[in-house]
Design an enzyme around this catalytic site. Structure first.
Site, PDB file in Angstrom:
ATOM      1  N   ASP A 165       2.424  31.532  -8.223  1.00  0.00           N
ATOM      2  CA  ASP A 165       3.027  32.339  -7.148  1.00  0.00           C
ATOM      3  C   ASP A 165       4.497  32.628  -7.470  1.00  0.00           C
ATOM      4  O   ASP A 165       4.992  33.732  -7.255  1.00  0.00           O
ATOM      5  CB  ASP A 165       2.892  31.583  -5.821  1.00  0.00           C
ATOM      6  CG  ASP A 165       1.484  31.053  -5.656  1.00  0.00           C
ATOM      7  OD1 ASP A 165       0.562  31.871  -5.637  1.00  0.00           O
ATOM      8  OD2 ASP A 165       1.296  29.823  -5.630  1.00  0.00           O
ATOM      9  N   HIS A 181      -0.385  27.122  -1.533  1.00  0.00           N
ATOM     10  CA  HIS A 181      -0.896  28.131  -2.463  1.00  0.00           C
ATOM     11  C   HIS A 181      -2.043  28.870  -1.757  1.00  0.00           C
ATOM     12  O   HIS A 181      -3.222  28.557  -1.934  1.00  0.00           O
ATOM     13  CB  HIS A 181      -1.397  27.502  -3.764  1.00  0.00           C
ATOM     14  CG  HIS A 181      -2.121  28.502  -4.624  1.00  0.00           C
ATOM     15  ND1 HIS A 181      -1.488  29.565  -5.216  1.00  0.00           N
ATOM     16  CD2 HIS A 181      -3.436  28.636  -4.951  1.00  0.00           C
ATOM     17  CE1 HIS A 181      -2.363  30.301  -5.876  1.00  0.00           C
ATOM     18  NE2 HIS A 181      -3.559  29.759  -5.723  1.00  0.00           N
TER      19      HIS A 181
HETATM   20  P1  NAD Z   1     -14.437  28.122 -13.427  1.00  0.00           P
HETATM   21  O1  NAD Z   1     -15.542  28.140 -12.408  1.00  0.00           O
HETATM   22  O2  NAD Z   1     -14.461  29.077 -14.563  1.00  0.00           O
HETATM   23  O3  NAD Z   1     -14.335  26.663 -14.043  1.00  0.00           O
HETATM   24  C1  NAD Z   1     -14.330  25.514 -13.281  1.00  0.00           C
HETATM   25  C2  NAD Z   1     -14.982  24.431 -14.097  1.00  0.00           C
HETATM   26  O4  NAD Z   1     -14.819  23.220 -13.375  1.00  0.00           O
HETATM   27  C3  NAD Z   1     -16.480  24.649 -14.310  1.00  0.00           C
HETATM   28  O5  NAD Z   1     -16.766  24.575 -15.692  1.00  0.00           O
HETATM   29  C4  NAD Z   1     -17.133  23.498 -13.527  1.00  0.00           C
HETATM   30  O6  NAD Z   1     -18.298  23.012 -14.153  1.00  0.00           O
HETATM   31  C5  NAD Z   1     -16.002  22.471 -13.541  1.00  0.00           C
HETATM   32  N1  NAD Z   1     -16.062  21.483 -12.464  1.00  0.00           N
HETATM   33  C6  NAD Z   1     -16.448  21.640 -11.190  1.00  0.00           C
HETATM   34  N2  NAD Z   1     -16.391  20.476 -10.534  1.00  0.00           N
HETATM   35  C7  NAD Z   1     -15.942  19.564 -11.410  1.00  0.00           C
HETATM   36  C8  NAD Z   1     -15.699  18.170 -11.319  1.00  0.00           C
HETATM   37  N3  NAD Z   1     -15.924  17.502 -10.198  1.00  0.00           N
HETATM   38  N4  NAD Z   1     -15.241  17.532 -12.421  1.00  0.00           N
HETATM   39  C9  NAD Z   1     -15.037  18.206 -13.567  1.00  0.00           C
HETATM   40  N5  NAD Z   1     -15.279  19.520 -13.719  1.00  0.00           N
HETATM   41  C10 NAD Z   1     -15.721  20.188 -12.642  1.00  0.00           C
HETATM   42  O7  NAD Z   1     -13.089  28.244 -12.572  1.00  0.00           O
HETATM   43  P2  NAD Z   1     -11.615  28.562 -13.108  1.00  0.00           P
HETATM   44  O8  NAD Z   1     -11.421  30.029 -13.120  1.00  0.00           O
HETATM   45  O9  NAD Z   1     -11.334  27.763 -14.326  1.00  0.00           O
HETATM   46  O10 NAD Z   1     -10.769  28.010 -11.867  1.00  0.00           O
HETATM   47  C11 NAD Z   1     -10.726  26.631 -11.583  1.00  0.00           C
HETATM   48  C12 NAD Z   1     -10.054  26.382 -10.246  1.00  0.00           C
HETATM   49  O11 NAD Z   1      -8.697  26.822 -10.276  1.00  0.00           O
HETATM   50  C13 NAD Z   1     -10.679  27.128  -9.061  1.00  0.00           C
HETATM   51  O12 NAD Z   1     -10.696  26.245  -7.950  1.00  0.00           O
HETATM   52  C14 NAD Z   1      -9.719  28.262  -8.798  1.00  0.00           C
HETATM   53  O13 NAD Z   1      -9.790  28.708  -7.464  1.00  0.00           O
HETATM   54  C15 NAD Z   1      -8.407  27.558  -9.090  1.00  0.00           C
HETATM   55  N6  NAD Z   1      -7.244  28.409  -9.325  1.00  0.00           N
HETATM   56  C16 NAD Z   1      -6.058  27.968  -8.848  1.00  0.00           C
HETATM   57  C17 NAD Z   1      -4.904  28.696  -9.043  1.00  0.00           C
HETATM   58  C18 NAD Z   1      -3.580  28.203  -8.525  1.00  0.00           C
HETATM   59  O14 NAD Z   1      -2.599  28.974  -8.652  1.00  0.00           O
HETATM   60  N7  NAD Z   1      -3.441  27.027  -7.972  1.00  0.00           N
HETATM   61  C19 NAD Z   1      -4.983  29.907  -9.746  1.00  0.00           C
HETATM   62  C20 NAD Z   1      -6.213  30.338 -10.246  1.00  0.00           C
HETATM   63  C21 NAD Z   1      -7.350  29.568 -10.032  1.00  0.00           C
HETATM   64  C1  LMR Z   2      -5.059  32.801  -7.584  1.00  0.00           C
HETATM   65  O1  LMR Z   2      -4.022  32.675  -6.915  1.00  0.00           O
HETATM   66  O2  LMR Z   2      -5.168  33.630  -8.516  1.00  0.00           O
HETATM   67  C2  LMR Z   2      -6.269  31.942  -7.241  1.00  0.00           C
HETATM   68  O3  LMR Z   2      -5.858  30.821  -6.532  1.00  0.00           O
HETATM   69  C3  LMR Z   2      -7.272  32.750  -6.492  1.00  0.00           C
HETATM   70  C4  LMR Z   2      -8.547  31.986  -6.224  1.00  0.00           C
HETATM   71  O4  LMR Z   2      -8.970  31.978  -5.042  1.00  0.00           O
HETATM   72  O5  LMR Z   2      -9.124  31.405  -7.161  1.00  0.00           O
END
Ligand code: NAD
Ligand code: LMR
Length: 329
Positions: free
Chosen positions: A162, A190
């Protein structure tokens, strides 16, 4: 003499963010170009996920990174977190069709309770934890509360994406280099309620607020654009942000470990009551980092508009906490 390796755990290692993150950790972008690392990678026990993880590890091998001196795959946090210095908690349960926010909170509460307990049991007492998986602030809160033997300050949530998004929006508005902007902060959760605040920001020493001088743009364009950027990326890509999220995770951990040289960055950290935010709420604050410790920037003036925004995002966090309270023993 070569440094002793640091152990870095990454959960959700076979996911989208993992695919952008792991190679840069192994390349020294987080801990420094002279710091060997051992990767301890956690995925769910599901056969497909474990197989995908093996594939990612094969690719890591094929990069022949000199700093990558070891790498293991895990399906249990108790082994994945053994003796770790650093944890990137990326894996989380995504929102499924028809899933309410409270269902998502409950599903993730289970994951982060188990991972918090495992960190409590087996990680180094100095472990630095960054929660990326959403809802990041509340997941970090759950992990922190599930790890009573570790200092609360070891648990942080990612607001850096952010922060970086807000920097780029401001730079574009002013037509100034993004790297020249300092003293920006994104307060709170977030989520779309976050409050990007450039009242203290400078660019090349000049006030960003004075240069932009457009409160309507701030309220009606800038704040909502940053708040809804995650949703805009999902809409455009069909998937949530991954490379920019990994980049922000790298920025966050790099700065925490190696310092910010007096510059402000935003981290989601447990409050000690700063700015009227109740103790232990994991909230986006301006911080500086030095010698492996972050410090909240204190004493900033909070005007009426900012107070209202900061309370709004706080209230959402308090609601999320209330929604998982019964799950925390
Ligand atoms: P993704 O679905 O591609 O990958 C997530 C992985 O986590 C999968 O491979 C899944 O099998 C694994 N997983 C699920 N539960 C698990 C557990 N208990 N232990 C270990 N592994 C586990 O998702 P992504 O695009 O890599 O995103 C991951 C997370 O990050 C999501 O929750 C997304 O919303 C979040 N995210 C946060 C921000 C932020 O700014 N904070 C930004 C983008 C994404
Ligand atoms: C982002 O800010 O890009 C993510 O947290 C969005 C989402 O819901 O995975």
């Amino acid at each position: 003499m070569a440094k002793a390796p640091m152990r870095v755990a990454v959960t959700g290692a076979a996911g989208q963010i993992g695919y952008s993150l792991l190679f840069r950790i192994a390349n020294g972008d987080v801990l420094g170009k002279d710091q060997p690392v051992i990767l301890q990678l956690l995925e769910i026990p599901d056969e497909k996920a474990q197989k995908a993880l093996q594939g990612v590890m094969m690719e890591l091998e094929d990069c022949a990174f000199p700093l990558l001196v070891g790498m293991t795959a895990h399906s249990d946090p108790m082994t994945a977190f053994k003796d770790i210095d650093i944890a990137f908690l990326v894996g989380a349960r995504p929102r499924g069709p028809g899933m309410e926010r409270k269902d998502l909170l409950a599903a993730n509460a289970q994951i982060f309770t188990a991972q918090g307990k495992a960190l409590n049991a087996v990680a180094k007492r100095t472990v630095k934890v960054l929660v990326v998986g959403n809802p990041a602030n509340t997941n970090a809160y759950i992990a922190m509360k599930s790890a009573p033997d570790l200092p609360a300050k070891n648990f942080t949530a990612m607001l850096r994406l952010d922060h970086n998004r807000a920097l780029s929006q401001l730079a574009a508005k002013m037509g100034k280099p993004v790297g020249d902007i300092e003293k920006l902060v994104v307060w709170g959760n977030h989520s779309p309620t976050m409050y990007p605040d450039h009242r203290f920001a400078t660019v090349g020493g000049e006030s960003v607020k004075a240069l932009i001088n457009d409160p309507v743009w701030n309220k009606e364009v800038h704040i909502p654009t940053v708040g809804k950027r995650g949703a805009a990326i999902i809409e455009a890509r069909g998937l949530s942000s991954a490379a920019s999220a990994a980049n922000a995770a790298i920025d966050h951990m790099h700065d925490w470990v190696l310092g910010t040289n007096g510059k402000w960055v935003t981290m989601g950290v447990p409050s000690n009551g700063e700015y009227g935010i109740p103790k232990d709420v994991i909230y986006g604050f301006p911080v500086t980092c030095e010698n492996g410790e972050y410090k909240i920037v204190e004493g900033l003036e909070i005007d009426e508009f900012s107070r209202e925004r900061m309370d709004h995002t706080l209230n959402e966090l308090l609601e999320e906490q209330a929604g998982v309270k019964h799950l925390l023993s």
